[in-house]
Write a protein that holds these residues in place. Structure first.
Motif, PDB file in Angstrom:
ATOM      1  N   LYS A 114       0.767  15.766   3.850  1.00 17.96           N
ATOM      2  CA  LYS A 114       1.286  14.591   4.522  1.00 17.96           C
ATOM      3  C   LYS A 114       1.609  14.901   5.986  1.00 17.96           C
ATOM      4  O   LYS A 114       2.055  15.996   6.320  1.00 17.96           O
ATOM      5  CB  LYS A 114       2.568  14.098   3.828  1.00 17.96           C
ATOM      6  CG  LYS A 114       2.389  13.780   2.347  1.00 17.96           C
ATOM      7  CD  LYS A 114       1.441  12.604   2.138  1.00 17.96           C
ATOM      8  CE  LYS A 114       1.335  12.251   0.663  1.00 17.96           C
ATOM      9  NZ  LYS A 114       0.356  11.160   0.428  1.00 17.96           N
ATOM     10  N   PRO A 115       1.408  13.951   6.881  1.00 13.60           N
ATOM     11  CA  PRO A 115       1.811  14.141   8.287  1.00 13.60           C
ATOM     12  C   PRO A 115       3.327  14.143   8.425  1.00 13.60           C
ATOM     13  O   PRO A 115       4.047  13.647   7.555  1.00 13.60           O
ATOM     14  CB  PRO A 115       1.181  12.946   9.004  1.00 13.60           C
ATOM     15  CG  PRO A 115       0.931  11.938   7.950  1.00 13.60           C
ATOM     16  CD  PRO A 115       0.702  12.685   6.669  1.00 13.60           C
ATOM     17  N   ALA A 124      -0.258  16.837  10.554  1.00 11.81           N
ATOM     18  CA  ALA A 124      -0.277  17.406   9.202  1.00 11.81           C
ATOM     19  C   ALA A 124      -0.615  18.897   9.259  1.00 11.81           C
ATOM     20  O   ALA A 124      -1.498  19.312   9.997  1.00 11.81           O
ATOM     21  CB  ALA A 124      -1.297  16.669   8.340  1.00 11.81           C
ATOM     22  N   GLU A 148      -2.491  21.109   7.855  1.00  7.13           N
ATOM     23  CA  GLU A 148      -3.636  21.243   6.964  1.00  7.13           C
ATOM     24  C   GLU A 148      -4.275  22.621   7.020  1.00  7.13           C
ATOM     25  O   GLU A 148      -5.007  23.004   6.113  1.00  7.13           O
ATOM     26  CB  GLU A 148      -4.693  20.186   7.316  1.00  7.13           C
ATOM     27  CG  GLU A 148      -4.200  18.760   7.148  1.00  7.13           C
ATOM     28  CD  GLU A 148      -5.210  17.757   7.633  1.00  7.13           C
ATOM     29  OE1 GLU A 148      -5.853  17.111   6.779  1.00  7.13           O
ATOM     30  OE2 GLU A 148      -5.380  17.619   8.856  1.00  7.13           O
ATOM     31  N   TYR A 187      -9.086  14.231   4.636  1.00  9.67           N
ATOM     32  CA  TYR A 187      -8.527  13.258   3.691  1.00  9.67           C
ATOM     33  C   TYR A 187      -8.882  13.580   2.243  1.00  9.67           C
ATOM     34  O   TYR A 187      -8.688  12.745   1.364  1.00  9.67           O
ATOM     35  CB  TYR A 187      -8.982  11.849   4.069  1.00  9.67           C
ATOM     36  CG  TYR A 187      -8.202  11.297   5.234  1.00  9.67           C
ATOM     37  CD1 TYR A 187      -7.123  10.445   5.040  1.00  9.67           C
ATOM     38  CD2 TYR A 187      -8.528  11.673   6.535  1.00  9.67           C
ATOM     39  CE1 TYR A 187      -6.387   9.964   6.106  1.00  9.67           C
ATOM     40  CE2 TYR A 187      -7.800  11.192   7.606  1.00  9.67           C
ATOM     41  CZ  TYR A 187      -6.730  10.335   7.389  1.00  9.67           C
ATOM     42  OH  TYR A 187      -5.990   9.868   8.465  1.00  9.67           O
ATOM     43  N   THR A 212      -3.187  11.999  12.859  1.00 11.41           N
ATOM     44  CA  THR A 212      -2.206  12.081  11.775  1.00 11.41           C
ATOM     45  C   THR A 212      -2.614  13.182  10.794  1.00 11.41           C
ATOM     46  O   THR A 212      -1.818  14.041  10.432  1.00 11.41           O
ATOM     47  CB  THR A 212      -2.105  10.746  11.036  1.00 11.41           C
ATOM     48  OG1 THR A 212      -3.423  10.328  10.645  1.00 11.41           O
ATOM     49  CG2 THR A 212      -1.475   9.692  11.924  1.00 11.41           C
ATOM     50  N   LYS A 213      -3.875  13.120  10.365  1.00 11.86           N
ATOM     51  CA  LYS A 213      -4.452  14.207   9.572  1.00 11.86           C
ATOM     52  C   LYS A 213      -5.963  14.136   9.705  1.00 11.86           C
ATOM     53  O   LYS A 213      -6.521  13.091  10.071  1.00 11.86           O
ATOM     54  CB  LYS A 213      -4.027  14.146   8.107  1.00 11.86           C
ATOM     55  CG  LYS A 213      -4.468  12.907   7.356  1.00 11.86           C
ATOM     56  CD  LYS A 213      -3.958  12.937   5.920  1.00 11.86           C
ATOM     57  CE  LYS A 213      -4.515  14.107   5.131  1.00 11.86           C
ATOM     58  NZ  LYS A 213      -4.076  14.145   3.721  1.00 11.86           N
ATOM     59  N   TYR A 214      -6.618  15.235   9.411  1.00 13.22           N
ATOM     60  CA  TYR A 214      -8.073  15.316   9.605  1.00 13.22           C
ATOM     61  C   TYR A 214      -8.819  15.294   8.275  1.00 13.22           C
ATOM     62  O   TYR A 214      -9.778  14.548   8.103  1.00 13.22           O
ATOM     63  CB  TYR A 214      -8.413  16.592  10.380  1.00 13.22           C
ATOM     64  CG  TYR A 214      -9.900  16.813  10.553  1.00 13.22           C
ATOM     65  CD1 TYR A 214     -10.669  15.929  11.315  1.00 13.22           C
ATOM     66  CD2 TYR A 214     -10.534  17.905   9.967  1.00 13.22           C
ATOM     67  CE1 TYR A 214     -12.024  16.125  11.478  1.00 13.22           C
ATOM     68  CE2 TYR A 214     -11.891  18.112  10.133  1.00 13.22           C
ATOM     69  CZ  TYR A 214     -12.639  17.224  10.894  1.00 13.22           C
ATOM     70  OH  TYR A 214     -13.985  17.410  11.050  1.00 13.22           O
ATOM     71  N   THR A 238      -1.679  17.210  16.142  1.00 12.61           N
ATOM     72  CA  THR A 238      -2.040  17.001  14.742  1.00 12.61           C
ATOM     73  C   THR A 238      -0.754  17.046  13.925  1.00 12.61           C
ATOM     74  O   THR A 238      -0.009  18.028  13.992  1.00 12.61           O
ATOM     75  CB  THR A 238      -3.016  18.081  14.252  1.00 12.61           C
ATOM     76  OG1 THR A 238      -4.213  18.000  15.022  1.00 12.61           O
ATOM     77  CG2 THR A 238      -3.349  17.868  12.788  1.00 12.61           C
ATOM     78  N   TYR A 240     -12.127  12.201  11.550  1.00  9.17           N
ATOM     79  CA  TYR A 240     -11.640  12.588  10.228  1.00  9.17           C
ATOM     80  C   TYR A 240     -12.770  13.247   9.449  1.00  9.17           C
ATOM     81  O   TYR A 240     -13.943  13.202   9.839  1.00  9.17           O
ATOM     82  CB  TYR A 240     -11.115  11.372   9.457  1.00  9.17           C
ATOM     83  CG  TYR A 240     -12.187  10.383   9.066  1.00  9.17           C
ATOM     84  CD1 TYR A 240     -12.750  10.401   7.781  1.00  9.17           C
ATOM     85  CD2 TYR A 240     -12.649   9.434   9.968  1.00  9.17           C
ATOM     86  CE1 TYR A 240     -13.745   9.499   7.426  1.00  9.17           C
ATOM     87  CE2 TYR A 240     -13.631   8.534   9.620  1.00  9.17           C
ATOM     88  CZ  TYR A 240     -14.184   8.569   8.344  1.00  9.17           C
ATOM     89  OH  TYR A 240     -15.166   7.692   7.988  1.00  9.17           O
TER      90      TYR A 240
END
Length: 609
Positions: free
Chosen positions: A347-348, A294, A296, A342, A338-340, A292, A373
């Motif tokens: 940012k990734p 990003a 987060e 949104y 990239t990211k989960y 992953t 996502y």
């Protein structure tokens, strides 16, 4: 004390070692073409070239074509399994819920009759089934009707070879699968310890059928041998020799899932001198939602591991994953997320992307795209945002495969929309609902379903796994690391989660790795050949001739014999998988297989010892 001369020598040696190590690492990094995907293939064949079932009129008019009859209804889950099996083995199928028009089939009898006893009125159909059997058509009962129906139907009992119904319901201690039936040999699904009790998920309550001398048993229910003789154990899978044909039975719901496909292949093999059918020859391992890119949920990672996301993935998770792959010769496909979420502005990281692409390259792994996502966007919008990140990171890696948890309309829209998921030719997924395990999802994109989840293991999953491998030469083992990065309980902490995964992979799933370990793009090439090819076979004496069309360079077949071995093959090569089991790699459209009787004679092995 160290002299100045010795100190200078030691200093020079340390400098040389430092230079050598630093230089080798620089060379290693510079030669690591991490931004290229060596597994990516362009110009793959599309759905247009896939093998398709013939219409009823076509199959009945072509007297040279083989076909089977499925006696059941459209709503049956057994039908789903049977239709997949027919497609994969290139058998045309005639569907009926009533065999009253059986006379119209006299000129072109089916190769096989498959009966879903629970979806039709078996009492009305049994005489038609009997008539086909008497004409030499083998019959497979994909399940059995209620025991009370069996007790009252003497014709059904005679077909099945049931000599005695000792009890309407009995509780068995476990199940025993005889060797030589499926890949992997014999299996005893009996819980002898407290830990094994957690694995026992078979239905151990069943009718107690005892068959006569004309039968052969492949699986039985286990009873206490102090009170029950072995030859009186309840039958689960068996064959009866009736008149001039074979009748096969499943005392259970095995055909409601993928488990049924390997059993169907094994049954067909039992009523023929040999069996030859196409397989994929690809077994893959998916690492979903890893890495992953990003940060987060750094607060959760710090609370559990006292470090940031990137450090957890790099320093804790990756060494363990790499060790598991190396130990078991696994080819991994890692699906980058990239990211989960949104709905946030996190940012990734470019640096994480480069690091993990380098690591995957060194491990001979492939990188894919995770399309999982949460909120804020559609899948198409997610794909476009991810593309923007990759372009800004100046990468040139060509992703060919993507992963989703569930098949949805959102996925199909994304695949059909321009500038979204471009270059993706393979979708791997966990939950497929009605989708086949292997298929063309769109005209150009294949669907390669997950067969097992690495963290989960039980006796029914073991049987399903070996049955799927026997039928398809394919498996897709999922390690879902979303659970670790977004934990919901202590069980999702890495130490606990990976202990479950590694114990299952090392102890259970590695036993059934008979076929090539591949990444998903490589598996996709072979799956397309498997879905596209058609074949014909004939035997004269000790020579079998196999003609293959529309397969390319990735055609593989399973070849099973009764006590014969391959003496010579032209137009291909072979690998022995076990006693009388061979994997053929077909490299020509015309293949000749010369066999000879094996020097070793199969002998009955006393089970349960």
């Amino acid at each position: 004390m160290i002299s100045r001369r010795n100190f200078f020598v030691i200093f020079l040696m340390m400098c040389v070692l430092l230079f050598m190590f630093q230089f080798s690492q620089i060379v290693k990094q510079n030669s690591n073409q991490y931004d290229t995907n060596e597994y990516h293939v362009s110009n793959l064949p599309s759905k247009e070239y896939s093998w398709k079932l013939k219409s009823e009129e076509e199959m009945l008019s072509d007297l040279d074509s083989r076909y089977v009859i499925f006696l059941g209804t459209d709503e049956s889950t057994v039908r789903d399994t049977v239709m997949q099996w027919c497609t994969y083995t290139k058998r045309n199928v005639l569907e009926r819920d009533d065999l009253s028009e059986i006379d119209s089939l006299q000129e072109h009898l089916p190769e096989l009759l498959l009966v879903d006893s629970k979806s039709v009125d078996i009492d009305e159909q049994i005489f038609n089934v009997k008539e086909l059997a008497e004409k030499g058509v083998p019959v497979i009962f994909c399940n059995l009707p209620d025991v009370n129906q069996v007790k009252q139907n003497q014709v059904l009992q005679a077909l099945l070879g049931i000599e005695e119904i000792r009890e309407d319901k009995t509780i068995v201690d476990g199940l025993y699968l005889f060797s030589g039936f499926l890949l992997g040999g014999e299996a005893i699904y009996k819980a002898n310890t407290v830990e094994e009790q957690k694995l026992q998920d078979f239905d151990l309550v069943m009718p107690w059928y005892i068959c006569g001398s004309g039968s052969k048993t492949y699986m039985v229910g286990l009873k206490n041998e102090q009170f029950v003789k072995r030859d009186e154990f309840p039958r689960v899978l068996w064959r009866n020799h009736y008149d001039n044909t074979m009748i096969f039975a499943m005392n259970g719901d095995f055909c409601d899932s993928l488990t049924g496909m390997g059993i169907l292949d094994a049954f067909v093999f039992e009523c023929n001198d040999y069996m030859l059918y196409p397989v994929v020859n690809a077994q893959g391992t998916l690492i979903a939602d890893y890495p992953t890119l990003a940060k987060e949920n750094s607060n959760i990672m710090k609370a559990i591991y006292s470090r940031e996301n990137d450090a957890v993935m790099r320093d804790i998770m990756w060494p363990s994953i790499l060790s598991m792959a190396s130990k078991n010769d696994i080819k991994m496909t890692c699906y980058i997320q990239t990211k989960y979420n949104y709905t946030n502005d996190v940012k990734p990281s470019d640096d994480q992307l480069v690091f993990f692409l380098q690591q995957m390259k060194e491990a001979n792994a492939e990188a894919g795209r995770s399309m999982n996502y949460y909120g804020g966007v559609t899948m198409s919008e997610k794909a476009k945002q991810d593309d923007s990140f990759y372009q800004n990171a100046n990468y040139a890696y060509q992703f060919g495969t993507a992963y989703v948890n569930n098949i949805s309309d959102d996925l199909k829209w994304a695949l059909n929309e321009k500038n979204a998921l471009e270059g993706i030719h393979t979708i791997s997924c966990y939950r497929r609902e009605k989708e086949p395990i292997l298929s063309y999802y769109t005209d150009d994109v294949t669907l390669l379903g997950v067969t097992e989840v690495a963290r989960e293991y039980s006796f029914t999953k073991d049987l399903r796994y070996r049955s799927t491998v026997t039928a398809l030469g394919y498996s897709n083992l999922l390690i879902d690391l979303h659970r670790v990065m977004w934990p919901t309980s202590n069980k999702d902490h890495w130490q606990i989660y990976f202990d479950d995964v590694i114990s299952n992979v090392d102890t259970f799933y590695s036993k059934y790795m008979f076929f090539d370990q591949t990444t998903m793009s490589s598996a996709d090439e072979r799956a397309r050949a498997f879905l596209n090819l058609s074949y014909r076979e004939e035997r004269e004496g000790n020579e079998i001739r196999l003609q293959v069309e529309n397969a390319g360079e990735n055609a593989y077949f399973m070849f099973r014999t009764h006590g014969e071995q391959i003496k010579q093959i032209t137009g291909g090569s072979f690998t022995a998988l076990g006693d009388d089991m061979y994997l053929l790699h077909v490299t020509d459209t015309d293949v000749k297989i010369e066999t000879e009787t094996s020097e070793s004679v199969w002998q009955y092995k006393e089970p349960f010892k």
